[in-house]
Design a protein around this motif. Structure first.
Motif, PDB file in Angstrom:
ATOM      1  N   LYS A  24       0.833  -1.208   0.000  1.00 22.34           N
ATOM      2  CA  LYS A  24       0.000   0.000   0.000  1.00 22.34           C
ATOM      3  C   LYS A  24       0.870   1.261   0.000  1.00 22.34           C
ATOM      4  O   LYS A  24       0.628   2.193  -0.768  1.00 22.34           O
ATOM      5  CB  LYS A  24      -0.929  -0.019   1.220  1.00 22.34           C
ATOM      6  N   PHE A  25       1.878   1.292   0.849  1.00 25.85           N
ATOM      7  CA  PHE A  25       2.795   2.434   0.911  1.00 25.85           C
ATOM      8  C   PHE A  25       3.521   2.606  -0.419  1.00 25.85           C
ATOM      9  O   PHE A  25       3.631   3.715  -0.950  1.00 25.85           O
ATOM     10  CB  PHE A  25       3.806   2.254   2.043  1.00 25.85           C
ATOM     11  N   ILE A  26       4.039   1.513  -0.943  1.00 30.68           N
ATOM     12  CA  ILE A  26       4.808   1.564  -2.183  1.00 30.68           C
ATOM     13  C   ILE A  26       3.954   2.112  -3.322  1.00 30.68           C
ATOM     14  O   ILE A  26       4.372   3.004  -4.062  1.00 30.68           O
ATOM     15  CB  ILE A  26       5.379   0.171  -2.527  1.00 30.68           C
ATOM     16  N   LYS A  27       2.727   1.603  -3.452  1.00 30.62           N
ATOM     17  CA  LYS A  27       1.861   2.062  -4.545  1.00 30.62           C
ATOM     18  C   LYS A  27       1.392   3.500  -4.346  1.00 30.62           C
ATOM     19  O   LYS A  27       1.100   4.189  -5.311  1.00 30.62           O
ATOM     20  CB  LYS A  27       0.673   1.122  -4.711  1.00 30.62           C
ATOM     21  N   LYS A  28       1.354   3.957  -3.118  1.00 31.15           N
ATOM     22  CA  LYS A  28       0.991   5.356  -2.869  1.00 31.15           C
ATOM     23  C   LYS A  28       2.101   6.297  -3.336  1.00 31.15           C
ATOM     24  O   LYS A  28       1.842   7.393  -3.817  1.00 31.15           O
ATOM     25  CB  LYS A  28       0.715   5.570  -1.377  1.00 31.15           C
ATOM     26  N   HIS A  29       3.335   5.862  -3.188  1.00 31.96           N
ATOM     27  CA  HIS A  29       4.471   6.725  -3.482  1.00 31.96           C
ATOM     28  C   HIS A  29       5.087   6.504  -4.858  1.00 31.96           C
ATOM     29  O   HIS A  29       5.981   7.250  -5.264  1.00 31.96           O
ATOM     30  CB  HIS A  29       5.531   6.578  -2.387  1.00 31.96           C
ATOM     31  N   PHE A  30       4.640   5.496  -5.569  1.00 30.15           N
ATOM     32  CA  PHE A  30       5.071   5.284  -6.948  1.00 30.15           C
ATOM     33  C   PHE A  30       3.839   4.902  -7.748  1.00 30.15           C
ATOM     34  O   PHE A  30       3.320   3.800  -7.621  1.00 30.15           O
ATOM     35  CB  PHE A  30       6.127   4.186  -7.053  1.00 30.15           C
ATOM     36  N   VAL A  31       3.351   5.836  -8.545  1.00 28.57           N
ATOM     37  CA  VAL A  31       2.115   5.638  -9.302  1.00 28.57           C
ATOM     38  C   VAL A  31       2.474   5.399 -10.760  1.00 28.57           C
ATOM     39  O   VAL A  31       3.300   6.123 -11.327  1.00 28.57           O
ATOM     40  CB  VAL A  31       1.187   6.871  -9.166  1.00 28.57           C
ATOM     41  N   LEU A  32       1.846   4.397 -11.357  1.00 32.24           N
ATOM     42  CA  LEU A  32       2.126   4.053 -12.740  1.00 32.24           C
ATOM     43  C   LEU A  32       0.847   3.601 -13.420  1.00 32.24           C
ATOM     44  O   LEU A  32       0.097   2.795 -12.868  1.00 32.24           O
ATOM     45  CB  LEU A  32       3.163   2.920 -12.793  1.00 32.24           C
ATOM     46  N   ASP A  33       0.584   4.134 -14.594  1.00 33.46           N
ATOM     47  CA  ASP A  33      -0.512   3.636 -15.425  1.00 33.46           C
ATOM     48  C   ASP A  33       0.024   2.411 -16.153  1.00 33.46           C
ATOM     49  O   ASP A  33       0.716   2.532 -17.166  1.00 33.46           O
ATOM     50  CB  ASP A  33      -0.971   4.705 -16.417  1.00 33.46           C
ATOM     51  N   SER A  34      -0.274   1.240 -15.630  1.00 31.88           N
ATOM     52  CA  SER A  34       0.284   0.012 -16.181  1.00 31.88           C
ATOM     53  C   SER A  34      -0.636  -0.658 -17.196  1.00 31.88           C
ATOM     54  O   SER A  34      -0.344  -1.767 -17.644  1.00 31.88           O
ATOM     55  CB  SER A  34       0.615  -0.958 -15.041  1.00 31.88           C
ATOM     56  N   ASP A  35      -1.714   0.018 -17.590  1.00 26.56           N
ATOM     57  CA  ASP A  35      -2.622  -0.569 -18.584  1.00 26.56           C
ATOM     58  C   ASP A  35      -1.910  -0.957 -19.880  1.00 26.56           C
ATOM     59  O   ASP A  35      -2.155  -2.053 -20.398  1.00 26.56           O
ATOM     60  CB  ASP A  35      -3.793   0.372 -18.873  1.00 26.56           C
ATOM     61  N   PRO A  36      -1.041  -0.095 -20.438  1.00 33.67           N
ATOM     62  CA  PRO A  36      -0.332  -0.522 -21.664  1.00 33.67           C
ATOM     63  C   PRO A  36       0.510  -1.779 -21.449  1.00 33.67           C
ATOM     64  O   PRO A  36       0.572  -2.644 -22.322  1.00 33.67           O
ATOM     65  CB  PRO A  36       0.561   0.676 -22.002  1.00 33.67           C
ATOM     66  N   LEU A  37       1.112  -1.900 -20.276  1.00 32.29           N
ATOM     67  CA  LEU A  37       1.908  -3.098 -19.987  1.00 32.29           C
ATOM     68  C   LEU A  37       1.021  -4.339 -19.939  1.00 32.29           C
ATOM     69  O   LEU A  37       1.390  -5.394 -20.457  1.00 32.29           O
ATOM     70  CB  LEU A  37       2.651  -2.943 -18.662  1.00 32.29           C
ATOM     71  N   ALA A  38      -0.137  -4.214 -19.332  1.00 40.70           N
ATOM     72  CA  ALA A  38      -1.073  -5.341 -19.254  1.00 40.70           C
ATOM     73  C   ALA A  38      -1.532  -5.759 -20.645  1.00 40.70           C
ATOM     74  O   ALA A  38      -1.624  -6.956 -20.945  1.00 40.70           O
ATOM     75  CB  ALA A  38      -2.261  -4.974 -18.373  1.00 40.70           C
ATOM     76  N   THR A  39      -1.799  -4.769 -21.495  1.00 39.75           N
ATOM     77  CA  THR A  39      -2.218  -5.063 -22.868  1.00 39.75           C
ATOM     78  C   THR A  39      -1.111  -5.801 -23.621  1.00 39.75           C
ATOM     79  O   THR A  39      -1.365  -6.823 -24.272  1.00 39.75           O
ATOM     80  CB  THR A  39      -2.585  -3.752 -23.608  1.00 39.75           C
ATOM     81  N   PHE A  40       0.099  -5.283 -23.544  1.00 33.93           N
ATOM     82  CA  PHE A  40       1.225  -5.937 -24.216  1.00 33.93           C
ATOM     83  C   PHE A  40       1.410  -7.366 -23.707  1.00 33.93           C
ATOM     84  O   PHE A  40       1.658  -8.283 -24.484  1.00 33.93           O
ATOM     85  CB  PHE A  40       2.524  -5.156 -23.994  1.00 33.93           C
ATOM     86  N   TYR A  41       1.296  -7.544 -22.399  1.00 32.97           N
ATOM     87  CA  TYR A  41       1.499  -8.866 -21.805  1.00 32.97           C
ATOM     88  C   TYR A  41       0.456  -9.850 -22.323  1.00 32.97           C
ATOM     89  O   TYR A  41       0.785 -10.975 -22.695  1.00 32.97           O
ATOM     90  CB  TYR A  41       1.449  -8.762 -20.275  1.00 32.97           C
ATOM     91  N   LYS A  42      -0.804  -9.425 -22.348  1.00 28.62           N
ATOM     92  CA  LYS A  42      -1.889 -10.288 -22.846  1.00 28.62           C
ATOM     93  C   LYS A  42      -1.701 -10.648 -24.316  1.00 28.62           C
ATOM     94  O   LYS A  42      -2.094 -11.723 -24.757  1.00 28.62           O
ATOM     95  CB  LYS A  42      -3.241  -9.608 -22.642  1.00 28.62           C
ATOM     96  N   GLU A  43      -1.126  -9.726 -25.084  1.00 30.17           N
ATOM     97  CA  GLU A  43      -0.874  -9.960 -26.505  1.00 30.17           C
ATOM     98  C   GLU A  43       0.395 -10.775 -26.745  1.00 30.17           C
ATOM     99  O   GLU A  43       0.736 -11.078 -27.885  1.00 30.17           O
ATOM    100  CB  GLU A  43      -0.773  -8.624 -27.249  1.00 30.17           C
ATOM    101  N   GLY A  44       1.128 -11.083 -25.671  1.00 38.06           N
ATOM    102  CA  GLY A  44       2.361 -11.852 -25.792  1.00 38.06           C
ATOM    103  C   GLY A  44       3.538 -11.046 -26.315  1.00 38.06           C
ATOM    104  O   GLY A  44       4.525 -11.604 -26.789  1.00 38.06           O
ATOM    105  N   ARG A  45       3.426  -9.726 -26.213  1.00 32.95           N
ATOM    106  CA  ARG A  45       4.494  -8.850 -26.706  1.00 32.95           C
ATOM    107  C   ARG A  45       5.557  -8.658 -25.626  1.00 32.95           C
ATOM    108  O   ARG A  45       5.259  -8.658 -24.433  1.00 32.95           O
ATOM    109  CB  ARG A  45       3.912  -7.506 -27.121  1.00 32.95           C
ATOM    110  N   LYS A  46       6.774  -8.470 -26.067  1.00 35.92           N
ATOM    111  CA  LYS A  46       7.874  -8.195 -25.145  1.00 35.92           C
ATOM    112  C   LYS A  46       7.917  -6.704 -24.865  1.00 35.92           C
ATOM    113  O   LYS A  46       7.480  -5.897 -25.681  1.00 35.92           O
ATOM    114  CB  LYS A  46       9.189  -8.675 -25.729  1.00 35.92           C
ATOM    115  N   CYS A  47       8.475  -6.356 -23.735  1.00 38.57           N
ATOM    116  CA  CYS A  47       8.501  -4.951 -23.349  1.00 38.57           C
ATOM    117  C   CYS A  47       9.721  -4.680 -22.475  1.00 38.57           C
ATOM    118  O   CYS A  47      10.068  -5.491 -21.622  1.00 38.57           O
ATOM    119  CB  CYS A  47       7.221  -4.625 -22.575  1.00 38.57           C
ATOM    120  N   GLN A  48      10.336  -3.544 -22.715  1.00 37.77           N
ATOM    121  CA  GLN A  48      11.427  -3.070 -21.865  1.00 37.77           C
ATOM    122  C   GLN A  48      11.106  -1.656 -21.419  1.00 37.77           C
ATOM    123  O   GLN A  48      10.636  -0.847 -22.217  1.00 37.77           O
ATOM    124  CB  GLN A  48      12.754  -3.020 -22.622  1.00 37.77           C
TER     125      GLN A  48
END
Length: 156
Positions: free
Chosen positions: A85-109
């Motif tokens: 909870k603390f970590i996510k409060k202090h580091f916010v990231l819109d990870s939707d694109p990462l989730a989409t890439f992951y579901k599509e089997g795409r690699k990401c860096q």
């Protein structure tokens, strides 16, 4: 020695962040004025990076750097006992694109710069993505600090 240092840092990490920032404000003058931690190197690097600036301007930049440096160290200590909870409060990231890439089997860096507390980024990223997270780092010369940071960096 590791357990002693870890124990002290862990106990400090239990203190509320606001109070740790007050501690940071008190430690900054000690690090800059009393101990002069790497001050010659910092000033030399600032002279190389900003040859057009006056000595007074470079000194102001150095002082701001040291204040930020101590704040970052305090924030890093806080991570030792921080939960998700603390970590996510202090580091916010819109990870939707990462989730989409992951579901599509795409690699990401993702490549993160040192423009913030990157230790917080290291422990945060695995909480935001299903991708395996790999952090590359150079060992720290101090065996105690190297062991402590390896534990910290592999927390999540």
């Amino acid at each position: 020695m590791y357990y002693l240092v870890y124990g002290i840092f862990y106990l400090l990490s239990l203190v509320p962040l606001r109070i740790l920032y007050i501690l940071s404000d008190a430690l900054y003058p000690l690090i800059y004025y009393v101990f002069g931690y790497r001050r010659k190197m910092v000033m030399k690097n600032l002279e190389i990076a900003f040859p057009e600036k006056t000595d007074a301007e470079r000194t102001r930049i150095a002082k701001n750097f040291y204040h930020n440096f101590v704040d970052n160290f305090i924030e890093t200590l806080k991570i030792l006992s921080a939960g998700e909870k603390f970590i996510k409060k202090h580091f916010v990231l819109d990870s939707d694109p990462l989730a989409t890439f992951y579901k599509e089997g795409r690699k990401c860096q993702l490549h993160l710069g040192h423009n913030f507390n990157w230790e917080l980024a290291n422990v945060s990223m695995p909480l935001y993505t299903d991708y395996p997270f790999l952090a590359v780092y150079m060992p720290i010369k101090s065996k105690v600090m190297d062991r402590l940071f390896l534990k910290l960096r592999s927390k999540t």
